[in-house]
Write an enzyme that holds these catalytic residues in place. Structure first.
Site, PDB file in Angstrom:
ATOM      1  N   CYS A 112       0.839  -1.191   0.000  1.00  0.00           N
ATOM      2  CA  CYS A 112       0.000   0.000   0.000  1.00  0.00           C
ATOM      3  C   CYS A 112       0.874   1.240   0.000  1.00  0.00           C
ATOM      4  O   CYS A 112       1.939   1.260   0.617  1.00  0.00           O
ATOM      5  CB  CYS A 112      -0.906  -0.008   1.238  1.00  0.00           C
ATOM      6  SG  CYS A 112      -2.130   1.325   1.281  1.00  0.00           S
ATOM      7  N   CYS A 116      -0.056   4.242   6.511  1.00  0.00           N
ATOM      8  CA  CYS A 116      -0.659   4.432   7.827  1.00  0.00           C
ATOM      9  C   CYS A 116       0.206   3.765   8.894  1.00  0.00           C
ATOM     10  O   CYS A 116       0.624   2.618   8.745  1.00  0.00           O
ATOM     11  CB  CYS A 116      -2.078   3.862   7.846  1.00  0.00           C
ATOM     12  SG  CYS A 116      -3.202   4.689   6.694  1.00  0.00           S
ATOM     13  N   CYS A 119      -0.568   0.224  10.575  1.00  0.00           N
ATOM     14  CA  CYS A 119      -0.966  -0.834   9.651  1.00  0.00           C
ATOM     15  C   CYS A 119       0.244  -1.594   9.120  1.00  0.00           C
ATOM     16  O   CYS A 119       1.183  -0.995   8.580  1.00  0.00           O
ATOM     17  CB  CYS A 119      -1.755  -0.218   8.496  1.00  0.00           C
ATOM     18  SG  CYS A 119      -2.264  -1.408   7.233  1.00  0.00           S
ATOM     19  N   GLY A 159      -3.936  -2.878   0.755  1.00  0.00           N
ATOM     20  CA  GLY A 159      -4.029  -1.837  -0.256  1.00  0.00           C
ATOM     21  C   GLY A 159      -5.164  -0.855  -0.019  1.00  0.00           C
ATOM     22  O   GLY A 159      -6.063  -1.076   0.795  1.00  0.00           O
ATOM     23  N   GLU A 160      -5.104   0.247  -0.733  1.00  0.00           N
ATOM     24  CA  GLU A 160      -6.154   1.274  -0.749  1.00  0.00           C
ATOM     25  C   GLU A 160      -6.999   1.054  -1.996  1.00  0.00           C
ATOM     26  O   GLU A 160      -6.552   1.280  -3.125  1.00  0.00           O
ATOM     27  CB  GLU A 160      -5.526   2.668  -0.766  1.00  0.00           C
ATOM     28  CG  GLU A 160      -6.447   3.797  -1.187  1.00  0.00           C
ATOM     29  CD  GLU A 160      -7.701   3.946  -0.339  1.00  0.00           C
ATOM     30  OE1 GLU A 160      -8.787   4.107  -0.921  1.00  0.00           O
ATOM     31  OE2 GLU A 160      -7.592   3.905   0.902  1.00  0.00           O
ATOM     32  N   SER A 191     -13.743   0.311   1.391  1.00  0.00           N
ATOM     33  CA  SER A 191     -13.163   1.086   2.477  1.00  0.00           C
ATOM     34  C   SER A 191     -11.999   1.920   1.967  1.00  0.00           C
ATOM     35  O   SER A 191     -11.175   1.449   1.179  1.00  0.00           O
ATOM     36  CB  SER A 191     -12.672   0.151   3.587  1.00  0.00           C
ATOM     37  OG  SER A 191     -12.092   0.886   4.648  1.00  0.00           O
ATOM     38  N   SER A 215     -11.947   5.021   6.846  1.00  0.00           N
ATOM     39  CA  SER A 215     -11.089   4.750   7.991  1.00  0.00           C
ATOM     40  C   SER A 215     -10.664   6.095   8.573  1.00  0.00           C
ATOM     41  O   SER A 215      -9.788   6.764   8.033  1.00  0.00           O
ATOM     42  CB  SER A 215      -9.873   3.927   7.536  1.00  0.00           C
ATOM     43  OG  SER A 215      -9.080   3.541   8.621  1.00  0.00           O
ATOM     44  N   ASN A 217     -10.210   7.203  12.313  1.00  0.00           N
ATOM     45  CA  ASN A 217      -9.144   6.908  13.277  1.00  0.00           C
ATOM     46  C   ASN A 217      -8.641   8.076  14.126  1.00  0.00           C
ATOM     47  O   ASN A 217      -7.779   7.864  14.985  1.00  0.00           O
ATOM     48  CB  ASN A 217      -7.946   6.253  12.586  1.00  0.00           C
ATOM     49  CG  ASN A 217      -8.340   4.994  11.855  1.00  0.00           C
ATOM     50  OD1 ASN A 217      -9.152   4.220  12.339  1.00  0.00           O
ATOM     51  ND2 ASN A 217      -7.808   4.811  10.660  1.00  0.00           N
ATOM     52  N   CYS A 334      -7.778  -6.303  11.833  1.00  0.00           N
ATOM     53  CA  CYS A 334      -7.657  -5.023  11.147  1.00  0.00           C
ATOM     54  C   CYS A 334      -6.263  -4.447  11.342  1.00  0.00           C
ATOM     55  O   CYS A 334      -5.777  -4.304  12.459  1.00  0.00           O
ATOM     56  CB  CYS A 334      -8.709  -4.063  11.705  1.00  0.00           C
ATOM     57  SG  CYS A 334      -8.730  -2.462  10.909  1.00  0.00           S
TER      58      CYS A 334
END
Length: 341
Positions: A112, A116, A119, A159-160, A191, A215, A217, A334
């Protein structure tokens, strides 16, 4: 070569008609055998046995290549599976048991770009986008290799999704094909970490029922930029505008995902700021306990902290669902995908 996992039924009908002078009858048979039944020996089906010349013409022309499932990990009825792609790279997908069906958490990229901080996938860096067939192949493998009944799809894996927009939309179209996987749009959720151009582009399409999850957060730009570098480019005000302008269906809602991290984004003040940000958007918020990742100093909240934070949001009229970890022991929770166990 026809990479069948990238084809809608209509496209296959047109291809058969153009290339072979055949059409709907055989395309339906092929879809039934491959997508519904997982039968790769489709040339022995009655429709093709009755058309031997056409069957011979198709030999070697139809590819069914969802990737090879090389490892599976289980925690109760939850299953994480690793697929090795044609170039040797690997992706992870998770089958999550629900009350009456299974949900498949699908990857859209190898690695990705978003970076983040909480992650595991983000720490991998970006390798490449998945092709349409590498995305739909995860459904094929879940249903036909692992023999799981899949009804829901969440694009929450590696991934996004909106960073691989065209292939994502192509895969959704194929998953939605009634003669194929037959997964309704209302049973699919995309997402995003808040990739505003992708949200705006999605809003211009006609995808009735498709769900959008964000997301989030963090309740403010300072914390969110610390956790999610993309926020520096698309801060919360810009994100909220894209959601305000998004053409939700009547009575539609956004899904927000908020990973609660002890001592970072979990105070009563944070809850109030988050409620302020959400209002007046129609939102259902999934409150998720942070899953520990080796090498990071972040900590998981206690059950009491989860309840307290959720109660503060509920008091402000926010619909909250508390999500405790599932799959943590096999790195399927997650934020954990990308770490083999």
């Amino acid at each position: 070569m026809i990479d069948i996992l990238e084809f809608t039924l209509e496209r296959l009908i047109q291809t058969f008609d153009k290339e072979y002078g055949k059409g709907r009858f055989h395309a339906h048979a092929l879809f039934r055998d491959i997508f519904k039944q997982g039968n790769t020996a489709f040339l022995f089906s009655p429709e093709f046995l009755d058309s031997p010349r056409f069957a011979r013409a198709l030999e070697g022309k139809i590819s069914v290549n969802p990737g090879e499932v090389v490892k599976t990990f289980e925690e109760g009825e939850l299953t994480k599976f690793i697929t090795r792609l044609g170039d040797g790279l690997e992706i992870e997908s998770v089958i999550i048991p629900m009350t009456r069906h299974n949900t498949l958490c699908v990857s859209s990229q190898v690695g990705c770009k978003m970076g983040c901080k909480f992650c595991e996938t983000g720490r991998m860096g970006f390798k490449r986008d998945l092709s349409i067939s590498e995305i739909t192949g995860q459904v094929y493998n879940a249903r036909h290799t692992l023999k799981k009944d899949i009804k829901n799809i969440v694009f929450m894996g590696m991934g996004e999704p909106l960073d691989n927009f065209d292939n994502l939309m192509g895969a959704i179209q194929i998953m939605n094909e009634q003669q194929g996987f037959d997964i309704a749009l209302r049973h699919m959720t995309v997402s995003t970490v808040g990739l505003v151009p992708g949200i705006e582009r999605l809003g211009k399409l006609t995808m009735p029922g498709l769900r959008l999850a964000i997301s989030i957060n963090a309740p403010n730009d300072a914390i969110r930029s610390q956790l999610m570098p993309l926020n520096k480019t698309f801060p919360l005000a810009r994100l909220k505008k894209s959601l305000t302008d998004f053409p939700l269906a009547k009575r539609g809602i956004f899904l927000f995902e908020y990973i609660l991290i002890k001592g970072l984004n979990d105070s009563p003040v944070h809850a109030e700021l988050l409620a302020d940000f959400i209002h007046p958007l129609p939102v259902r918020l999934n409150l998720i306990a942070y899953n520990p990742i080796k090498g990071l100093d972040y900590a998981s909240p206690s059950d009491g902290q989860m309840h307290e934070f959720a109660d503060l949001l509920s008091a402000r009229g926010i619909m909250v669902i508390k999500r405790w970890s599932r799959g943590r022991s096999v790195a399927a929770g997650c934020g954990q995908l990308g770490r083999n166990v």
